[in-house]
Scaffold this motif. Structure first.
Motif, PDB file in Angstrom:
ATOM      1  N   PRO A 123       8.872 -35.325 -57.157  1.00 47.37           N
ATOM      2  CA  PRO A 123      10.079 -35.826 -56.474  1.00 47.37           C
ATOM      3  C   PRO A 123       9.748 -36.672 -55.238  1.00 47.37           C
ATOM      4  O   PRO A 123      10.464 -37.637 -54.948  1.00 47.37           O
ATOM      5  N   LEU A 124       8.665 -36.338 -54.533  1.00 45.38           N
ATOM      6  CA  LEU A 124       8.256 -37.136 -53.378  1.00 45.38           C
ATOM      7  C   LEU A 124       7.834 -38.534 -53.832  1.00 45.38           C
ATOM      8  O   LEU A 124       8.215 -39.535 -53.215  1.00 45.38           O
ATOM      9  N   ALA A 125       7.074 -38.621 -54.906  1.00 45.53           N
ATOM     10  CA  ALA A 125       6.663 -39.925 -55.441  1.00 45.53           C
ATOM     11  C   ALA A 125       7.887 -40.740 -55.847  1.00 45.53           C
ATOM     12  O   ALA A 125       7.954 -41.950 -55.580  1.00 45.53           O
ATOM     13  N   GLU A 126       8.843 -40.103 -56.482  1.00 47.17           N
ATOM     14  CA  GLU A 126      10.072 -40.800 -56.878  1.00 47.17           C
ATOM     15  C   GLU A 126      10.829 -41.301 -55.655  1.00 47.17           C
ATOM     16  O   GLU A 126      11.366 -42.405 -55.648  1.00 47.17           O
ATOM     17  N   LYS A 127      10.853 -40.499 -54.613  1.00 46.59           N
ATOM     18  CA  LYS A 127      11.545 -40.887 -53.383  1.00 46.59           C
ATOM     19  C   LYS A 127      10.824 -42.043 -52.688  1.00 46.59           C
ATOM     20  O   LYS A 127      11.459 -42.984 -52.209  1.00 46.59           O
ATOM     21  N   LEU A 128       9.487 -41.997 -52.674  1.00 44.41           N
ATOM     22  CA  LEU A 128       8.714 -43.065 -52.046  1.00 44.41           C
ATOM     23  C   LEU A 128       8.825 -44.356 -52.847  1.00 44.41           C
ATOM     24  O   LEU A 128       8.927 -45.436 -52.281  1.00 44.41           O
ATOM     25  N   GLY A 129       8.763 -44.236 -54.169  1.00 49.46           N
ATOM     26  CA  GLY A 129       8.888 -45.394 -55.052  1.00 49.46           C
ATOM     27  C   GLY A 129       7.788 -46.417 -54.854  1.00 49.46           C
ATOM     28  O   GLY A 129       6.833 -46.222 -54.112  1.00 49.46           O
ATOM     29  N   GLY A 130       7.921 -47.508 -55.554  1.00 46.16           N
ATOM     30  CA  GLY A 130       6.997 -48.621 -55.408  1.00 46.16           C
ATOM     31  C   GLY A 130       5.693 -48.430 -56.160  1.00 46.16           C
ATOM     32  O   GLY A 130       5.525 -47.501 -56.953  1.00 46.16           O
ATOM     33  N   VAL A 131       4.779 -49.329 -55.864  1.00 45.87           N
ATOM     34  CA  VAL A 131       3.466 -49.345 -56.497  1.00 45.87           C
ATOM     35  C   VAL A 131       2.668 -48.115 -56.098  1.00 45.87           C
ATOM     36  O   VAL A 131       2.645 -47.739 -54.923  1.00 45.87           O
ATOM     37  N   ARG A 132       2.062 -47.461 -57.065  1.00 46.82           N
ATOM     38  CA  ARG A 132       1.191 -46.307 -56.855  1.00 46.82           C
ATOM     39  C   ARG A 132       1.876 -45.184 -56.067  1.00 46.82           C
ATOM     40  O   ARG A 132       1.275 -44.557 -55.197  1.00 46.82           O
ATOM     41  N   GLN A 170       1.028 -38.150 -33.677  1.00 48.03           N
ATOM     42  CA  GLN A 170      -0.215 -38.303 -34.442  1.00 48.03           C
ATOM     43  C   GLN A 170       0.036 -38.160 -35.943  1.00 48.03           C
ATOM     44  O   GLN A 170      -0.516 -38.902 -36.750  1.00 48.03           O
ATOM     45  N   MET A 171       0.867 -37.203 -36.312  1.00 49.15           N
ATOM     46  CA  MET A 171       1.185 -37.004 -37.727  1.00 49.15           C
ATOM     47  C   MET A 171       1.929 -38.207 -38.299  1.00 49.15           C
ATOM     48  O   MET A 171       1.734 -38.553 -39.465  1.00 49.15           O
ATOM     49  N   MET A 172       2.772 -38.835 -37.530  1.00 51.02           N
ATOM     50  CA  MET A 172       3.469 -40.033 -38.003  1.00 51.02           C
ATOM     51  C   MET A 172       2.469 -41.140 -38.315  1.00 51.02           C
ATOM     52  O   MET A 172       2.589 -41.817 -39.339  1.00 51.02           O
ATOM     53  N   ILE A 173       1.473 -41.300 -37.461  1.00 49.68           N
ATOM     54  CA  ILE A 173       0.443 -42.320 -37.703  1.00 49.68           C
ATOM     55  C   ILE A 173      -0.318 -42.004 -38.987  1.00 49.68           C
ATOM     56  O   ILE A 173      -0.514 -42.872 -39.840  1.00 49.68           O
ATOM     57  N   LEU A 174      -0.740 -40.748 -39.132  1.00 44.18           N
ATOM     58  CA  LEU A 174      -1.465 -40.346 -40.340  1.00 44.18           C
ATOM     59  C   LEU A 174      -0.584 -40.475 -41.581  1.00 44.18           C
ATOM     60  O   LEU A 174      -1.041 -40.930 -42.634  1.00 44.18           O
ATOM     61  N   GLY A 175       0.673 -40.076 -41.452  1.00 36.01           N
ATOM     62  CA  GLY A 175       1.598 -40.167 -42.574  1.00 36.01           C
ATOM     63  C   GLY A 175       1.865 -41.611 -42.978  1.00 36.01           C
ATOM     64  O   GLY A 175       1.901 -41.938 -44.175  1.00 36.01           O
ATOM     65  N   GLN A 176       2.031 -42.496 -42.002  1.00 38.90           N
ATOM     66  CA  GLN A 176       2.239 -43.922 -42.304  1.00 38.90           C
ATOM     67  C   GLN A 176       1.022 -44.496 -43.012  1.00 38.90           C
ATOM     68  O   GLN A 176       1.157 -45.251 -43.973  1.00 38.90           O
ATOM     69  N   THR A 177      -0.150 -44.116 -42.561  1.00 39.25           N
ATOM     70  CA  THR A 177      -1.374 -44.566 -43.221  1.00 39.25           C
ATOM     71  C   THR A 177      -1.434 -44.054 -44.655  1.00 39.25           C
ATOM     72  O   THR A 177      -1.778 -44.792 -45.572  1.00 39.25           O
ATOM     73  N   ALA A 178      -1.041 -42.813 -44.859  1.00 37.94           N
ATOM     74  CA  ALA A 178      -1.076 -42.231 -46.205  1.00 37.94           C
ATOM     75  C   ALA A 178      -0.152 -42.961 -47.171  1.00 37.94           C
ATOM     76  O   ALA A 178      -0.542 -43.237 -48.299  1.00 37.94           O
ATOM     77  N   VAL A 179       1.052 -43.256 -46.735  1.00 44.31           N
ATOM     78  CA  VAL A 179       1.997 -43.904 -47.649  1.00 44.31           C
ATOM     79  C   VAL A 179       1.766 -45.401 -47.782  1.00 44.31           C
ATOM     80  O   VAL A 179       2.279 -46.011 -48.716  1.00 44.31           O
ATOM     81  N   GLN A 180       0.972 -45.975 -46.906  1.00 49.93           N
ATOM     82  CA  GLN A 180       0.637 -47.384 -47.021  1.00 49.93           C
ATOM     83  C   GLN A 180      -0.712 -47.610 -47.684  1.00 49.93           C
ATOM     84  O   GLN A 180      -1.020 -48.702 -48.108  1.00 49.93           O
ATOM     85  N   SER A 181      -1.514 -46.554 -47.798  1.00 48.79           N
ATOM     86  CA  SER A 181      -2.887 -46.692 -48.285  1.00 48.79           C
ATOM     87  C   SER A 181      -2.990 -47.224 -49.689  1.00 48.79           C
ATOM     88  O   SER A 181      -3.976 -47.832 -50.044  1.00 48.79           O
ATOM     89  N   ALA A 182      -1.993 -47.008 -50.500  1.00 51.27           N
ATOM     90  CA  ALA A 182      -2.075 -47.391 -51.904  1.00 51.27           C
ATOM     91  C   ALA A 182      -1.389 -48.731 -52.184  1.00 51.27           C
ATOM     92  O   ALA A 182      -1.276 -49.130 -53.322  1.00 51.27           O
ATOM     93  N   THR A 183      -0.930 -49.404 -51.162  1.00 55.25           N
ATOM     94  CA  THR A 183      -0.221 -50.672 -51.406  1.00 55.25           C
ATOM     95  C   THR A 183      -1.136 -51.844 -51.501  1.00 55.25           C
ATOM     96  O   THR A 183      -2.269 -51.830 -51.155  1.00 55.25           O
TER      97      THR A 183
END
Length: 183
Positions: A123-132, A170-183
């Motif tokens: 469900p998280l992947a579906e919510k994030l959507g997009g490539v990878r 700090q978690m926001m920075i890490l989280g943003q990196t995580a969701v952008q890492s596959a783009t």
């Protein structure tokens, strides 16, 4: 006036406390019924056996409310949900400890992994959507779960003694990196 829990509720409470902290294979029916103060035969009567009782405790887990928010607020809400202040009363028996205590269990490990995949990662992947999207979801969950494990379970200084605002930043920075890492 406080309502006295039913026998079934007593079994569920005891099972949750034991299964969720010690793991399925490390808990016997007698452990549960002893903690609940009821006869062992009642586990079969109400739940069909130990596995049915374990599965009934899984039904107690509410859906991750973060998945209900809009995509724009998802990361902030996810970080907030994993950075709540440590509370030994509520953090001892919770869904996170259930996952940790049972993910490597030889009997229930597959069920727990499927529970995380179907109830959280997909469900998280579906919510994030997009490539990878699956990769992004997995990376974000790795950051969130790793953070919670080190902070609340291992209680490593640097995470336990830092302000909530600093942790969340700090978690926001890490989280943003995580969701952008596959783009």
């Amino acid at each position: 006036m406080t309502k006295t829990p039913s026998t079934k509720e007593k079994l569920l409470q005891a099972a949750r406390a034991l299964f969720w902290t010690r793991g399925y294979s490390n808990v016997s029916v007698r452990d549960i019924t002893g903690a609940a103060g009821v006869d062992a035969a009642l586990v079969s009567r109400y739940f069909g056996g130990k596995q049915g009782l374990f599965e009934a405790t899984l039904a107690d887990i509410p859906a991750w409310d973060v998945l209900a928010c809009d995509r724009e607020n998802l990361l902030e809400k996810a970080v907030e949900s994993f950075t709540q202040p440590y509370n030994p009363q509520t953090d001892l028996v919770n869904p996170f400890t259930l996952l940790l205590a049972n993910v490597l269990d030889p009997v229930m490990g597959d069920k727990i992994r499927a529970f995380v995949q179907q109830g959280i990662a997909t469900p998280l992947a579906e919510k994030l959507g997009g490539v990878r999207a699956e990769e992004k979801a997995a990376m974000l969950l790795a950051v969130l779960f790793g953070f919670a494990l080190i902070r609340k379970n291992f209680q490593v200084k640097g995470l336990t003694d830092t302000s909530l605002d600093d942790l969340r930043a700090q978690m926001m920075i890490l989280g943003q990196t995580a969701v952008q890492s596959a783009t």
